[in-house]
Design an enzyme around this catalytic site. Structure first.
Site, PDB file in Angstrom:
ATOM      1  N   LYS A  34     -35.749  45.479 -67.960  1.00 30.16           N
ATOM      2  CA  LYS A  34     -34.879  44.423 -68.590  1.00 30.16           C
ATOM      3  C   LYS A  34     -35.262  43.602 -69.868  1.00 30.16           C
ATOM      4  O   LYS A  34     -34.446  43.248 -70.721  1.00 30.16           O
ATOM      5  CB  LYS A  34     -34.874  43.453 -67.507  1.00 30.16           C
ATOM      6  CG  LYS A  34     -34.184  42.013 -67.625  1.00 30.16           C
ATOM      7  CD  LYS A  34     -34.233  41.042 -66.384  1.00 30.16           C
ATOM      8  CE  LYS A  34     -35.614  40.697 -65.800  1.00 30.16           C
ATOM      9  NZ  LYS A  34     -36.316  39.772 -66.762  1.00 30.16           N
ATOM     10  N   THR A  35     -36.658  43.100 -70.006  1.00 30.28           N
ATOM     11  CA  THR A  35     -36.985  42.586 -70.989  1.00 30.28           C
ATOM     12  C   THR A  35     -36.777  43.037 -72.459  1.00 30.28           C
ATOM     13  O   THR A  35     -36.642  42.638 -73.394  1.00 30.28           O
ATOM     14  CB  THR A  35     -38.648  42.051 -70.865  1.00 30.28           C
ATOM     15  OG1 THR A  35     -38.565  41.183 -69.633  1.00 30.28           O
ATOM     16  CG2 THR A  35     -38.739  41.061 -72.087  1.00 30.28           C
ATOM     17  N   ASP A 221     -31.820  35.018 -69.369  1.00 29.25           N
ATOM     18  CA  ASP A 221     -32.707  35.816 -68.702  1.00 29.25           C
ATOM     19  C   ASP A 221     -32.704  35.572 -67.164  1.00 29.25           C
ATOM     20  O   ASP A 221     -32.628  34.356 -67.266  1.00 29.25           O
ATOM     21  CB  ASP A 221     -34.163  36.197 -69.353  1.00 29.25           C
ATOM     22  CG  ASP A 221     -34.744  37.211 -68.844  1.00 29.25           C
ATOM     23  OD1 ASP A 221     -34.262  38.025 -68.185  1.00 29.25           O
ATOM     24  OD2 ASP A 221     -36.100  37.530 -68.944  1.00 29.25           O
ATOM     25  N   GLU A 222     -33.160  36.468 -66.221  1.00 27.92           N
ATOM     26  CA  GLU A 222     -33.019  36.106 -64.856  1.00 27.92           C
ATOM     27  C   GLU A 222     -32.003  35.223 -64.485  1.00 27.92           C
ATOM     28  O   GLU A 222     -32.067  34.057 -63.774  1.00 27.92           O
ATOM     29  CB  GLU A 222     -34.520  35.208 -64.734  1.00 27.92           C
ATOM     30  CG  GLU A 222     -35.713  36.035 -65.209  1.00 27.92           C
ATOM     31  CD  GLU A 222     -35.918  37.290 -63.979  1.00 27.92           C
ATOM     32  OE1 GLU A 222     -35.303  37.372 -63.163  1.00 27.92           O
ATOM     33  OE2 GLU A 222     -36.945  37.832 -64.500  1.00 27.92           O
ATOM     34  N   GLN A 252     -32.912  40.592 -56.708  1.00 31.00           N
ATOM     35  CA  GLN A 252     -34.207  39.763 -56.798  1.00 31.00           C
ATOM     36  C   GLN A 252     -33.689  38.315 -56.528  1.00 31.00           C
ATOM     37  O   GLN A 252     -34.538  37.514 -57.065  1.00 31.00           O
ATOM     38  CB  GLN A 252     -35.005  40.015 -57.773  1.00 31.00           C
ATOM     39  CG  GLN A 252     -35.396  41.502 -57.728  1.00 31.00           C
ATOM     40  CD  GLN A 252     -36.141  41.999 -58.914  1.00 31.00           C
ATOM     41  OE1 GLN A 252     -37.362  41.355 -59.137  1.00 31.00           O
ATOM     42  NE2 GLN A 252     -35.836  42.769 -59.859  1.00 31.00           N
ATOM     43  N   ARG A 591     -42.879  45.616 -56.231  1.00 29.81           N
ATOM     44  CA  ARG A 591     -44.097  45.462 -56.917  1.00 29.81           C
ATOM     45  C   ARG A 591     -44.770  46.599 -57.121  1.00 29.81           C
ATOM     46  O   ARG A 591     -45.712  46.688 -58.035  1.00 29.81           O
ATOM     47  CB  ARG A 591     -44.674  44.382 -56.372  1.00 29.81           C
ATOM     48  CG  ARG A 591     -44.013  42.994 -56.298  1.00 29.81           C
ATOM     49  CD  ARG A 591     -43.341  42.529 -57.453  1.00 29.81           C
ATOM     50  NE  ARG A 591     -41.867  42.942 -57.399  1.00 29.81           N
ATOM     51  CZ  ARG A 591     -41.229  42.979 -58.503  1.00 29.81           C
ATOM     52  NH1 ARG A 591     -41.575  42.602 -59.503  1.00 29.81           N
ATOM     53  NH2 ARG A 591     -39.936  43.556 -58.488  1.00 29.81           N
TER      54      ARG A 591
END
Length: 706
Positions: A34-35, A221-222, A252, A591
């Site tokens: 994503k980043t 973002d997010e 998430q 994770r």
């Protein structure tokens, strides 16, 4: 088109980078880059000359993420003379614009930003000005309620108009006074950095139009973590071209308790019917076996944008789901597996233990401390360093040692309104002169002023009456002191009171095993001081599932996967809350890079009683490829339903019909129960309906359910 920027990306990431015009929704699964995609998109806009640096706004939620975004963009476009200034957090952007346009507000350019501690002190002053007792109403709770109001853009007048409880009436009164104090101090609190900016942009069309014209490309973002105020801010700065790119993952979305609204990402296409929607599902983090577990668990949720993660990595080790007889056995087993793992191919820093509530760390920490396994708690304090634990232990310390000024000073800080250091110093001096204890000074009251007697009356009464009673365990004594001193009410009134009380109940679980307060206090002091390991040594990590979001580890343990813990008991009655708990479990699973172990216990000690536990409903949704250890398969509905009638055994132990601790039995009168001790024919069990009973199995045979 730049081949150098796009060659490092997969086809879907390239599609996201090239989708520069109009509204764009990028649904980026866990570990899907994503980043990387977002920063390449910003770099592409700059490199292709589609936007000048000052025409780009990109916001995220943490300073760390913002710094990383700037660094990556600078690395990707080294020839660019400037990096967009408007890459940062929502709050950082708000602070900069409020300073720039301070003449349009009632603050100077040098206004102070109040952190949570400063803000709480200001709330306390506002309460004093309004004659509200800070012992009766927690300043922290009032501040939290004011924060909640600000995040929903509710003014003091709005709050006052909607009062429906005593707390809301207090908050409405304090909110107005608090705002006056902020203005008088030329200050904003953290929430104002967005709320005051919204007011500024709403009331000043020229400023609003300036930024709408300036920021031609807006990225978020997010996005699943945005609250109502942040969403409103985005709408205000968006220009008619609607070049808005939002990146996030509804799978998430785990922060509704902070005000985040998953509907923002779920309904984005409804708000912008012409938007492009791009799914990033190739995972670069986890093995296929881990992704299979994540995909199958989350697929049960109804309110979601369905996507299935995949990877080109080798299959890797199977996910393990391990049943243990008790919470103590679980902590011991996890510690042993961690020791084996760290002695093998992984460093301690490669390993993490995740749990739903902070209180669950206590048994794990005791295992790590006793066996000198270095660890660190992320996003919180070690169990015995938590404020409520130190306060509770101070109650016991003052019982054991009535001369302890350290214990009294700690208790005074939370229970004795208006008693300051000078008064405490005088009491300490009086005790020395009179060869008396500090508790004698407080409970006697002869040398105290009327105001001091009033302030200390509840604490004094608690100790005075406790001396006339008999307590079977240290837990009974501590519970009495917590309730009678008023500390229990103080803790429960705080905004995070439920979590703090859970920690205290975990301390009570430990205290229930002791009958001597002196020895208990001593053992706790020694235990909390055992860890003398070198701080430079690699440490395994312990944290809540919430704190783990955004992180990754080669080796992950998720512990306590039982009904009432995960999903949490507070979520059981709400479909939406259960779905968020399932998303939280999904976050924990994703994770893990290489190894994932999920554990749960057949029994837990709660308030000194051994209580049977049901495995989490989420375990029923794991795929058949998950390796089941210590129990029969959990993948069929009947097996899950009947788990409470199966003997839970440690790893690799052979299950027999002989009754052993951890077995679940049926008694003709008491019903189902769990065996906790066997001595010849005498079987001690805990039955949910009647408590602990010891039964002669030769006289009253019990059926062991297998």
């Amino acid at each position: 088109m730049s081949s150098t920027l796009l060659t490092a990306l997969n086809p879907k990431q390239q599609e996201a980078v090239l989708a520069t015009e109009g509204p764009v929704l990028i649904l980026a699964g866990a570990g899907s880059g994503k980043t990387r995609t977002l920063t390449h998109r910003v770099a592409y806009l700059l490199e292709q000359g589609k936007a000048a640096p000052e025409e780009i706004m990109a916001v995220t939620f943490t300073n760390k993420a913002a710094k990383e975004m700037k660094a990556r963009v600078r690395q990707l476009v080294p020839n660019t003379t400037a990096i967009p200034e408007a890459i940062g957090t929502f709050h950082g952007l708000g602070a900069r614009l409020l300073r720039t346009h301070h003449r349009a507000s009632r603050r100077t350019a040098g206004f102070t930003i109040m952190d949570s501690s400063d803000s709480e002190q200001l709330v306390k002053r506002a309460m004093a000005a309004r004659g509200v007792n800070s012992r009766e109403w927690s300043p922290r709770t009032v501040r939290q309620e004011i924060s909640r109001a600000k995040n929903s853009l509710a003014t003091p007048a709005d709050v006052a108009a909607a009062v429906s409880s005593p707390l809301e009436e207090i908050v409405a009164s304090i909110y107005l006074e608090y705002e006056k104090l902020l203005l008088a101090n030329d200050a904003y609190d953290f929430d104002d950095l967005i709320g005051a900016l919204i007011t500024l942009l709403t009331e000043h069309e020229d400023i609003r139009r300036h930024y709408q014209k300036r920021w031609r490309y807006v990225s978020v973002d997010e996005y699943q973590d945005t609250n109502g105020a942040q969403e409103q801010l985005l709408r205000l700065v968006l220009n008619p071209d609607k070049n808005l790119c939002v990146v996030g993952d509804d799978y998430q979305a785990i922060y509704s308790w902070r005000g985040a609204k998953v509907d923002h990402i779920l309904h984005f296409e409804r708000q912008f019917p012409s938007c492009q929607t791009i799914y990033l599902t190739q995972n670069y983090r986890s093995t296929p076996s881990i992704l299979a577990a994540a995909n199958q668990v989350i697929a049960v949720n109804k309110e979601q944008k369905h996507k299935e993660l995949w990877t080109q990595q080798p299959a890797g080790d199977p996910v393990r789901a391990v049943a243990l007889p008790s919470d103590y056995a679980e902590a011991q087993w996890v510690r042993e597996r961690l020791e084996e793992t760290i002695a093998g191919e992984y460093a301690a820093s490669d390993c993490v233990v995740l749990y739903r509530t902070n209180a669950q760390s206590r048994l794990l920490e005791e295992q790590f401390l006793m066996h000198r396994l270095p660890y660190t708690i992320v996003g919180g304090f070690r169990f015995y360093d938590r404020r409520e634990i130190k306060d509770s232990l101070a109650l016991l310390q003052w019982w054991v040692n009535p001369r302890s000024s350290v214990a009294l000073r700690r208790l005074a800080g939370v229970l004795l309104d208006g008693i300051g250091p000078k008064t405490l110093q005088r009491w300490e001096e009086s005790a020395v002169v009179a060869t008396a204890t500090l508790r004698d000074i407080i409970t006697g009251g002869d040398t105290l002023t009327l105001r001091q007697r009033t302030a200390t009356s509840r604490l004094a009464d608690a100790y005075r009456t406790a001396q006339t009673k008999t307590f079977a365990t240290v837990a009974e004594l501590l519970q009495y002191l917590l309730e009678q001193s008023g500390y229990a009410r103080v803790v429960k009134a705080e905004s995070d009171g439920d979590e703090r009380w859970e920690n205290i109940e975990e301390l009570l679980n430990l205290a229930a095993l002791h009958t001597d307060p002196t020895r208990f206090v001593e053992e706790v002091a020694l235990l909390s001081d055992i860890d003398q390991a070198d701080d430079s040594a690699p440490r395994l990590t312990c944290m809540t599932l919430h704190a783990a979001k955004g992180l990754e580890f080669p080796c992950v343990f998720i512990v306590g996967c039982e009904e009432g813990l995960l999903p949490h008991g507070n979520s059981i009655d709400s479909v939406q809350a259960i779905e968020e708990e399932r998303r939280l479990f999904y976050v924990g699973i994703t994770r893990a890079r290489e190894k994932l172990t999920i554990t749960y216990a057949a029994t837990r000690t709660i308030r000194g009683e051994v209580v049977p536990q049901l495995p989490s409903r989420f375990l029923q949704q794991l795929p058949v490829t998950v390796e089941q250890v210590g129990h029969q398969t959990m993948t069929s509905p009947n097996a899950w339903r009947d788990f409470g009638m199966l003997p839970a055994t440690p790893m690799n132990e052979v299950i027999t019909v002989t009754l052993e601790p951890g077995h679940v039995v049926t008694h003709p009168t008491f019903g189902r129960g769990v065996v906790i001790q066997v001595a010849g024919n005498l079987v001690t069990c805990v039955f949910p309906a009647v408590g602990v009973k010891t039964i002669d199995g030769s006289i009253v045979p019990m059926h062991s359910n297998q």
